[in-house]
Design an enzyme around this catalytic site. Structure first.
Site, PDB file in Angstrom:
ATOM      1  CB  SER A 120      -0.984  -0.116   1.045  1.00 13.86           C
ATOM      2  OG  SER A 120      -1.562   1.235   1.493  1.00 13.86           O
ATOM      3  CE1 TYR A 136      -4.480  -2.234   4.821  1.00 11.90           C
ATOM      4  CE2 TYR A 136      -3.772  -0.001   4.300  1.00 11.90           C
ATOM      5  CZ  TYR A 136      -4.236  -1.167   4.101  1.00 11.90           C
ATOM      6  OH  TYR A 136      -4.275  -1.408   2.578  1.00 11.90           O
TER       7      TYR A 136
HETATM    8  P1  NDP Z   1     -11.485  -6.251  -0.580  1.00  9.33           P
HETATM    9  O1  NDP Z   1     -11.921  -6.111   0.580  1.00  9.33           O
HETATM   10  O2  NDP Z   1     -12.236  -6.028  -1.816  1.00  9.33           O
HETATM   11  O3  NDP Z   1     -10.927  -7.770  -1.005  1.00  9.33           O
HETATM   12  C1  NDP Z   1      -9.959  -8.562   0.108  1.00  9.33           C
HETATM   13  C2  NDP Z   1      -9.680  -9.845  -0.351  1.00  9.33           C
HETATM   14  O4  NDP Z   1      -8.835 -10.424   0.826  1.00  9.33           O
HETATM   15  C3  NDP Z   1     -11.025 -10.734  -0.555  1.00  9.33           C
HETATM   16  O5  NDP Z   1     -10.630 -11.639  -1.540  1.00  9.33           O
HETATM   17  C4  NDP Z   1     -10.740 -11.569   0.850  1.00  9.33           C
HETATM   18  O6  NDP Z   1     -11.432 -12.813   0.715  1.00  9.33           O
HETATM   19  C5  NDP Z   1      -9.403 -11.561   0.907  1.00  9.33           C
HETATM   20  N1  NDP Z   1      -9.049 -11.862   2.556  1.00  9.33           N
HETATM   21  C6  NDP Z   1      -9.257 -10.960   3.689  1.00  9.33           C
HETATM   22  N2  NDP Z   1      -8.965 -11.929   4.570  1.00  9.33           N
HETATM   23  C7  NDP Z   1      -8.544 -12.971   4.429  1.00  9.33           C
HETATM   24  C8  NDP Z   1      -7.987 -14.191   4.787  1.00  9.33           C
HETATM   25  N3  NDP Z   1      -7.812 -14.306   6.019  1.00  9.33           N
HETATM   26  N4  NDP Z   1      -7.520 -15.407   3.984  1.00  9.33           N
HETATM   27  C9  NDP Z   1      -7.633 -15.260   2.562  1.00  9.33           C
HETATM   28  N5  NDP Z   1      -8.124 -14.098   1.946  1.00  9.33           N
HETATM   29  C10 NDP Z   1      -8.579 -13.232   2.820  1.00  9.33           C
HETATM   30  O7  NDP Z   1     -10.204  -5.698  -0.582  1.00  9.33           O
HETATM   31  P2  NDP Z   1      -9.251  -5.093  -1.781  1.00  9.33           P
HETATM   32  O8  NDP Z   1      -9.094  -6.102  -2.933  1.00  9.33           O
HETATM   33  O9  NDP Z   1      -9.359  -3.515  -1.835  1.00  9.33           O
HETATM   34  O10 NDP Z   1      -7.870  -5.151  -1.270  1.00  9.33           O
HETATM   35  C11 NDP Z   1      -6.734  -6.119  -1.730  1.00  9.33           C
HETATM   36  C12 NDP Z   1      -5.494  -6.072  -1.159  1.00  9.33           C
HETATM   37  O11 NDP Z   1      -5.158  -4.509  -1.583  1.00  9.33           O
HETATM   38  C13 NDP Z   1      -5.392  -5.768   0.426  1.00  9.33           C
HETATM   39  O12 NDP Z   1      -4.092  -6.301   0.735  1.00  9.33           O
HETATM   40  C14 NDP Z   1      -5.356  -4.421   0.719  1.00  9.33           C
HETATM   41  O13 NDP Z   1      -4.674  -3.936   1.974  1.00  9.33           O
HETATM   42  C15 NDP Z   1      -4.656  -3.785  -0.610  1.00  9.33           C
HETATM   43  N6  NDP Z   1      -4.822  -2.450  -0.908  1.00  9.33           N
HETATM   44  C16 NDP Z   1      -6.055  -1.862  -1.240  1.00  9.33           C
HETATM   45  C17 NDP Z   1      -6.519  -0.532  -1.492  1.00  9.33           C
HETATM   46  C18 NDP Z   1      -7.875  -0.089  -1.687  1.00  9.33           C
HETATM   47  O14 NDP Z   1      -7.839   1.127  -1.898  1.00  9.33           O
HETATM   48  N7  NDP Z   1      -8.562  -0.917  -2.131  1.00  9.33           N
HETATM   49  C19 NDP Z   1      -5.236   0.298  -1.535  1.00  9.33           C
HETATM   50  C20 NDP Z   1      -4.006  -0.232  -1.176  1.00  9.33           C
HETATM   51  C21 NDP Z   1      -3.887  -1.428  -0.805  1.00  9.33           C
HETATM   52  P3  NDP Z   1     -12.707 -13.570   1.095  1.00  9.33           P
HETATM   53  O15 NDP Z   1     -13.920 -12.464   1.082  1.00  9.33           O
HETATM   54  O16 NDP Z   1     -12.956 -14.668   0.825  1.00  9.33           O
HETATM   55  O17 NDP Z   1     -12.437 -13.479   2.905  1.00  9.33           O
END
Ligand code: NDP
Length: 247
Positions: free
Chosen positions: A142, A156
């Site tokens: 991030s 975070y």
């Molecule tokens: P979402 O909330 O849309 O998706 C999160 C994803 O992470 C889901 O597929 C979820 O799977 C999975 N996840 C969460 N906990 C677990 C776990 N314990 N085991 C396996 N999978 C897990 O988030 P984003 O797509 O936005 O985020 C993806 C990444 O990008 C993250 O690391 C986030 O920190 C990072 N990020 C996001 C930004 C943003 O603005 N959106 C900016 C910068 C970084 P499930 O639903 O099956 O649990």
């Protein structure tokens, strides 16, 4: 269909939604066979599989809780066994737990570390054991590792900063095998975690050079670049894609 990644196999840690789902679709469109790891969202993960298959690609969904080392490792082992190889790991699983320092619970602190940091280490370790020369480990970090301009995000930001150091060390460990290890550092991206339409979003746009959220597909394009042969000389890097959030 683009065939840059033909014959390759990718595991997406956190591929059921958001950035991970977009990365899965993109890598599949470039020819990779893709495993969609998910924790809670089985239906969403199956939907990603169906989208990939409808576009002529190959994918399957597998439960892999990033906070559970045994679950994550066995899912990665199962992917390598199913397809006979593993070339690309994308670590997108992440949680964003916000709260002021005085009240932030240790349970939330531990969960942040378990998913955002320990899970990345566990998945990378498991994947590296299967990878051949030329493998790719790609984390979603991030821009908050570089700039944390709002309150409540200490844990975070710490978790994403940890990944910056992790990829540097891992790039050294795996360099002799020509496996590259990199972070992508997005700014605000329109997903369930950070929807583009909200008062919070407007505040974020005020901090940016480009006053909008990015899309998951824009981040997936950078994943595809790092996975491609053209990126063979990029390792240990933290690549911003943040609309100038940290500029
Ligand atoms: P979402 O909330 O849309 O998706 C999160 C994803 O992470 C889901 O597929 C979820 O799977 C999975 N996840 C969460 N906990 C677990 C776990 N314990 N085991 C396996 N999978 C897990 O988030 P984003 O797509 O936005 O985020 C993806 C990444 O990008 C993250 O690391 C986030 O920190 C990072 N990020 C996001 C930004 C943003 O603005 N959106 C900016 C910068 C970084 P499930 O639903 O099956 O649990």
């Amino acid at each position: 269909m683009n065939s840059k990644l033909n014959g390759q196999v990718a595991f997406i840690n956190g591929g059921s939604r958001g950035i991970g789902a977009a990365a899965a679709r993109r890598l599949a469109a470039e020819g990779a066979r893709v495993a969609i790891g998910y924790a809670a969202s089985a239906i969403a993960a199956e939907a990603v599989v169906e989208q990939i298959k409808a576009a002529g690609g190959e994918a399957f969904a597998i439960q892999a809780d990033a906070s559970d080392a045994a679950s994550l490792t066995s899912a990665i082992d199962a992917t390598a066994a199913r397809y006979g190889r593993l070339d690309i790991l994308v670590n997108s699983a992440g949680v964003l737990l916000l709260g002021p320092t005085e009240q932030f619970s240790l349970a939330d602190f531990d969960r942040t570390l378990a998913v955002n940091v320990r899970g990345v280490f566990v998945a990378s370790q498991a994947a590296a054991r299967h990878m051949q020369d030329g493998g790719r480990i790609i984390n979603i970090g991030s821009t908050n590792a570089q700039r944390m301009p709002f309150e409540g995000g200490a844990a975070y930001a710490m978790s994403k900063s940890a990944l910056v150091g992790l990829v540097k060390g891992m790039a050294r460990d795996l360099g002799a095998r020509n496996i590259t290890v990199n972070n992508i550092a997005p700014g605000p991206i329109d997903t369930d975690m950070n929807p583009a339409e909200s008062d919070f979003a407007l505040g974020l746009h005020g901090l940016m050079a480009l006053k909008r959220h990015g899309t998951a597909d824009e981040v997936a394009a950078m994943v595809a670049y790092l996975a491609s042969p053209e990126a063979a000389f990029v390792t240990g890097a933290d690549l911003l894609i943040d609309g100038g959030f940290a500029a």
